[in-house]
Design a protein around this motif. Structure first.
Motif, PDB file in Angstrom:
ATOM      1  N   ALA A  59       6.659 -12.372 -12.776  1.00  0.00           N
ATOM      2  CA  ALA A  59       6.388 -13.444 -14.167  1.00  0.00           C
ATOM      3  C   ALA A  59       4.748 -12.858 -13.979  1.00  0.00           C
ATOM      4  CB  ALA A  59       6.420 -14.517 -13.868  1.00  0.00           C
ATOM      5  N   LEU A 107       8.727  -7.101  -8.381  1.00  0.00           N
ATOM      6  CA  LEU A 107       9.304  -8.248  -7.741  1.00  0.00           C
ATOM      7  C   LEU A 107       9.617  -8.875  -8.886  1.00  0.00           C
ATOM      8  CD1 LEU A 107       5.729  -7.883  -5.515  1.00  0.00           C
ATOM      9  CD2 LEU A 107       8.293  -7.115  -4.079  1.00  0.00           C
ATOM     10  N   PHE A 145      -3.442 -17.192  -3.467  1.00  0.00           N
ATOM     11  CA  PHE A 145      -2.802 -15.778  -3.886  1.00  0.00           C
ATOM     12  C   PHE A 145      -4.297 -15.076  -4.576  1.00  0.00           C
ATOM     13  CE2 PHE A 145      -1.204 -13.137  -6.863  1.00  0.00           C
ATOM     14  CZ  PHE A 145      -0.550 -12.034  -6.007  1.00  0.00           C
TER      15      PHE A 145
HETATM   16  C1  3H9 Z   1       8.155 -14.392 -10.752  1.00  0.00           C
HETATM   17  O1  3H9 Z   1       7.815 -13.569 -10.383  1.00  0.00           O
HETATM   18  C2  3H9 Z   1       8.387 -16.002 -11.207  1.00  0.00           C
HETATM   19  C3  3H9 Z   1      10.318 -14.648 -11.826  1.00  0.00           C
HETATM   20  O2  3H9 Z   1      11.418 -15.887 -10.624  1.00  0.00           O
HETATM   21  C4  3H9 Z   1      10.133 -15.827 -13.728  1.00  0.00           C
HETATM   22  C5  3H9 Z   1      10.650 -17.525 -13.534  1.00  0.00           C
HETATM   23  C6  3H9 Z   1      10.410 -17.864 -14.567  1.00  0.00           C
HETATM   24  N1  3H9 Z   1       0.967 -12.245 -12.346  1.00  0.00           N
HETATM   25  O3  3H9 Z   1      -2.746  -7.264  -5.309  1.00  0.00           O
HETATM   26  P1  3H9 Z   1      -3.397  -6.495  -5.478  1.00  0.00           P
HETATM   27  C7  3H9 Z   1      -2.831  -8.824 -10.059  1.00  0.00           C
HETATM   28  S1  3H9 Z   1       6.176 -15.643  -9.496  1.00  0.00           S
HETATM   29  C8  3H9 Z   1      -1.085 -11.849 -12.154  1.00  0.00           C
HETATM   30  O4  3H9 Z   1      -4.507  -6.394  -5.443  1.00  0.00           O
HETATM   31  P2  3H9 Z   1      -1.763  -4.862  -4.907  1.00  0.00           P
HETATM   32  C9  3H9 Z   1      -3.656  -9.211  -8.723  1.00  0.00           C
HETATM   33  O5  3H9 Z   1      -4.459 -10.514  -9.032  1.00  0.00           O
HETATM   34  C10 3H9 Z   1       6.027 -12.996  -9.100  1.00  0.00           C
HETATM   35  N2  3H9 Z   1      -1.267 -11.385 -11.679  1.00  0.00           N
HETATM   36  O6  3H9 Z   1      -2.710  -4.976  -5.377  1.00  0.00           O
HETATM   37  C11 3H9 Z   1      -4.659  -8.629  -9.038  1.00  0.00           C
HETATM   38  O7  3H9 Z   1      -5.806  -8.444  -9.890  1.00  0.00           O
HETATM   39  P3  3H9 Z   1      -7.369  -8.007  -9.411  1.00  0.00           P
HETATM   40  C12 3H9 Z   1       6.850 -12.807  -7.949  1.00  0.00           C
HETATM   41  C13 3H9 Z   1      -0.717 -10.829 -10.665  1.00  0.00           C
HETATM   42  O8  3H9 Z   1      -1.549  -3.322  -5.161  1.00  0.00           O
HETATM   43  C14 3H9 Z   1      -3.887  -6.947  -9.608  1.00  0.00           C
HETATM   44  O9  3H9 Z   1      -2.855  -7.827  -9.766  1.00  0.00           O
HETATM   45  N3  3H9 Z   1       6.147 -12.156  -7.792  1.00  0.00           N
HETATM   46  C15 3H9 Z   1       0.503 -10.590 -10.403  1.00  0.00           C
HETATM   47  O10 3H9 Z   1      -2.157  -4.605  -3.518  1.00  0.00           O
HETATM   48  C16 3H9 Z   1      -3.175  -6.055  -8.431  1.00  0.00           C
HETATM   49  O11 3H9 Z   1      -2.830  -6.951  -7.647  1.00  0.00           O
HETATM   50  C17 3H9 Z   1       4.822 -11.680  -7.162  1.00  0.00           C
HETATM   51  O12 3H9 Z   1       4.624 -12.628  -6.035  1.00  0.00           O
HETATM   52  C18 3H9 Z   1       1.520 -11.026 -10.763  1.00  0.00           C
HETATM   53  N4  3H9 Z   1       2.261 -11.090 -10.573  1.00  0.00           N
HETATM   54  O13 3H9 Z   1       0.001  -5.464  -4.131  1.00  0.00           O
HETATM   55  C19 3H9 Z   1       4.307 -10.383  -5.923  1.00  0.00           C
HETATM   56  N5  3H9 Z   1       0.633  -9.537  -9.660  1.00  0.00           N
HETATM   57  O14 3H9 Z   1      -6.827  -6.967  -9.366  1.00  0.00           O
HETATM   58  C20 3H9 Z   1       2.593 -10.949  -6.430  1.00  0.00           C
HETATM   59  C21 3H9 Z   1      -0.177  -9.147  -9.420  1.00  0.00           C
HETATM   60  O15 3H9 Z   1      -7.241  -9.189 -11.198  1.00  0.00           O
HETATM   61  N6  3H9 Z   1       2.079  -9.543  -6.517  1.00  0.00           N
HETATM   62  N7  3H9 Z   1      -1.115  -9.415 -10.355  1.00  0.00           N
HETATM   63  O16 3H9 Z   1      -8.006  -8.782  -8.910  1.00  0.00           O
HETATM   64  C22 3H9 Z   1       1.737  -9.112  -5.143  1.00  0.00           C
HETATM   65  O17 3H9 Z   1       2.265  -9.771  -4.810  1.00  0.00           O
HETATM   66  C23 3H9 Z   1       0.706  -8.396  -5.317  1.00  0.00           C
HETATM   67  O18 3H9 Z   1       0.009  -8.350  -6.251  1.00  0.00           O
HETATM   68  C24 3H9 Z   1       1.520  -6.423  -5.593  1.00  0.00           C
HETATM   69  C25 3H9 Z   1       0.295  -5.197  -5.370  1.00  0.00           C
HETATM   70  C26 3H9 Z   1       2.492  -6.583  -4.381  1.00  0.00           C
HETATM   71  C27 3H9 Z   1       2.620  -5.641  -6.640  1.00  0.00           C
END
Ligand code: 3H9
Length: 700
Positions: free
Chosen positions: A65, A103, A274
């Protein structure tokens, strides 16, 4: 020109390929879920399509999300008409084709598909707990049905990312493709293969069975780590519901448990952390086109505790690293310590024996400067004194190739002075690791005035390449992390002068969420280390607030764990701190000599005395332009000092109390205790305008 849709349907003969295109990581941002639903409906209605593939454009499947949407009141699709429900109702099979990350909501969508295939480098997981919520898209109900309740508990409560091959073993994936396979082509072929199989395999139709005892056992096993938190417990309760309730009722229960979390302080703090961790990588005043140098041949000078830990960090991330010391004896001792550290991890089960051997083989002890002259980056970690470091830098400058970067692990010394010993000050910067260097995540990159943008970008990237979170600091005594922490360190000893005991202060901080109290940490690090810095600062500043109790312990040879006594006493071979009546007597005696009146303290007063002093100093650091953002300070406290993540960080936590309340209290203590509590100008300005501390910027 119309914008590209965030989700599109492409027809490949009898297969409909649904592609999510919401850069950078295909989060479920505005319109994405609706787009998936539209495409599913279209494909289901199209008689020429027999099966579908769901996949992501760019670098990922779906990263979950959109975290920016939480807590904003953004409308979500109601239960019954979400993507998961439309997938469940689909009359044609859907194959999730995963690369990059699946994820949170990404894996939840994949689990609502009928089949899941992935490339070997893909990772899947339900990391919602790490942002203070639970998988609210059916993840807590489908994962236990797909992989079993034990696996679901492990993954959902830890939030860990699971590599595709392991996910296949756990039953989450149906197939991992051979390396190098084109995912789209393979997924279409897979969809054709399964197109006619009926009934459609739906995860919701499976049953999750568990021994009811596993849930209490899990609650017990996380009790210490998850204290003060709610999300891990709600995660367990939701998985428990998957094993006791029919699917649709389980979904309702999941929703109720999710709703308790979304707007709680814990989730707000974790979301903030985060984004702060991502912001910290951005260096707003460097040219946009600057690229870090891709180093390959690192060397570490100094095989002490820090140097050894730094060498391990390189080896842990696949780098061959050379390590040298002034004498063969120190080098051997250092290598022995490295071996012992790895062996302890093997004993604990966190490292495999063969992996330990591989890592050890990457650490090459060398006899002298001649052996490192071909290295392209050097991290100096010799004794923390300018007169020891300067000759090392002069020698490095002489022997290293002209393009080599020279970094220092100093924790406080003037980096400009050190850079000026060399003829290449533009290639010198600080890379300050935190102890133990192979464990702590923070790398504080210190910026001397003459460092080139490439040098700074290279130092920041160096941290990322060895699994650290790099944060930039200006060149000021103690830099940003230790300087902002210094008043806390003084205040905790001053509290003793006024009537507290080390064990009382430690209990308050552990209850707050630190893994260990600050006095116990002092004993672990060694009290002699802080004493050096105090001596240096007292010599430089006649108004320096001395800490006679701490000095007295060091004079008595009570250096902490290594001498069996410090703030606490220790039994031989045991690291458990025991309150020591001898320390209580010393405190009483010194307090009497100083004529400090004794009194009782509440837990709240202890907590605020320690942390507010640091908030004030952090404001001063920002005021002087030595840090980019208040949130950088928070990241440093989270990863350098073990500040509880679910409280966001020092400045975020203080915002919870309110900038005006913080200012007023500091101003009152200024009256009571004198100059050391003088409020910084920035703090006063923020209080006047009621601007949150976390929004403070240099000079703002
Ligand atoms: C969920 O899914 C709830 C559900 O159960 C439904 C409920 C109803 N949202 O980390 P990076 C941005 S909760 C918004 O540098 P990497 C991040 O801020 C979600 N933005 O890249 C960054 O922006 P900027 C569960 C997001 O390659 C850019 O993307 N999922 C999100 O080192 C690049 O990110 C998670 O918790 C997001 N979900 O790592 C996963 N994800 O360039 C959270 C990323 O402006 N994300 N951004 O600074 C991560 O763990 C890492 O970002 C990921 C990539 C491993 C995906």
């Amino acid at each position: 020109m119309s914008e590209a849709p965030v989700v599109r349907l492409e027809k490949e003969g009898d297969v409909g390929v649904i592609i999510v295109n919401y850069p950078p990581v295909n989060a479920l941002g505005p319109g994405v879920s609706e787009g998936i639903i539209d495409c599913l409906n279209q494909a289901n209605a199209d008689p020429s399509i027999k099966a579908m593939v769901l996949m992501g454009d760019g670098r990922s499947f779906i990263a979950g999300a959109d975290i920016r949407g939480f807590g904003t009141g953004r409308k979500r699709l109601p239960i019954g008409s979400r993507t998961y429900d439309v997938l469940d109702a689909s009359t044609k099979p859907v194959v999730a084709a995963i690369h990059g990350y699946a994820l949170g909501g990404g894996l939840e969508n994949a689990m609502a598909c009928h089949y899941r295939i992935a490339v070997p480098s893909a990772k899947v997981g339900l990391p919602e707990v790490l942002i203070g919520i639970l998988p609210g898209g059916g993840g807590t109900q489908r994962l236990p049905r797909l992989a079993g309740p034990e696996v679901a508990l492990d993954l959902i409560v830890s939030g860990r990312h699971v590599p595709a091959p392991e996910a296949k073993q756990l039953g989450i994936l149906d197939e991992v493709l051979p390396d190098g396979t084109d995912l789209r082509t393979a997924a279409i072929a897979y969809a054709r293969k399964i197109a006619d199989i009926r009934p459609l395999p739906r995860v919701r139709d499976k049953e999750a069975k568990a021994d009811p005892a596993i849930f209490d056992a899990k609650r017990k096993s996380i009790a210490r780590r998850a204290r003060n938190q709610k999300a891990p417990y709600n995660c367990i309760a939701a998985v428990e519901a998957a094993c006791t309730l029919p699917f649709d009722e389980g979904i309702q229960r999941e929703q109720a448990l999710f709703a308790e979390l979304e707007n709680a302080d814990e989730a707000k703090a974790l979301r903030y952390a985060f984004f702060a961790e991502r912001e910290v990588a951005k260096l707003p005043d460097l040219p946009a086109d600057v690229r870090p140098y891709d180093f390959q041949r690192p060397a570490v000078i100094g095989a002490g505790t820090m140097g050894g830990g730094i060498a391990m960090s390189f080896a842990d991330f696949g780098y061959d690293v050379k390590i040298m010391d002034a004498s063969a004896e120190s080098l051997n001792r250092g290598m022995d310590r490295i071996r012992t550290n790895y062996a302890t991890s093997v004993k604990r089960g966190s490292l495999a024996q063969d992996e330990m051997e591989r890592r050890l083989a990457r650490i090459h002890p060398v006899a002298g400067y001649d052996d490192i002259k071909d290295c392209d980056v050097v991290v100096e970690a010799v004794f923390e004194r300018m007169d020891v470091k300067k000759p090392v830098f002069a020698k490095l400058d002489e022997v290293m190739g002209p393009d080599a970067f020279l970094f220092s692990n100093t924790s406080a010394l003037d980096m400009d002075e050190l850079a000026d010993v060399t003829k290449r000050p533009e290639k010198v910067a600080g890379t300050h690791f935190f102890s133990p260097a192979n464990v702590m995540k923070l790398l504080e990159v210190v910026r001397p005035a003459k460092a080139s943008p490439e040098t700074l970008a290279t130092a920041m990237a160096l941290g990322r390449k060895i699994g650290k979170i790099s944060a930039m600091a200006g060149n000021t005594d103690g830099f940003v992390a230790n300087r902002s922490r210094a008043p806390f360190n003084s205040e905790m000893v001053i509290l003793l002068e006024e009537g507290c005991l080390p064990e009382q202060v430690d209990k308050v901080m552990v209850d707050f969420g630190y893994p260990m109290g600050p006095f116990a940490v002092g004993d672990l690090a060694g009290l002699d280390i802080g004493a050096e810095g105090r001596k240096r600062r007292a010599a430089a500043n006649p108004n320096y607030r001395k800490l006679p109790i701490a000095d007295k312990l060091v004079e008595m040879g009570r250096y902490g764990q290594k001498t069996g006594a410090g703030w606490y006493r220790y039994e031989k071979g045991d690291r458990t701190p025991h309150p020591d009546p001898e320390v209580a007597a010393i405190i009483k005696q010194v307090a009497a000599e100083m004529g400090v009146p004794q009194r009782q303290f509440t837990d709240e007063e202890i907590l605020r005395r320690l942390l507010f002093s640091s908030v004030n100093e952090a404001c001063r650091i920002l005021e002087e332009g030595k840090a980019y953002r208040a949130s950088d300070v928070d990241v440093m406290w989270l990863h350098g000092f073990g500040f509880p993540r679910y409280r966001g960080g020092l400045m975020f936590w203080a915002d919870g109390i309110g900038v005006r309340n913080v200012y007023n209290q500091i101003a009152a203590w200024h009256q009571q205790y004198g100059e050391r509590w003088a409020p910084s100008k920035l703090l006063r300005d923020l209080a006047e305008t009621n601007t949150p501390l976390r929004e403070a910027r240099p000079g703002s």
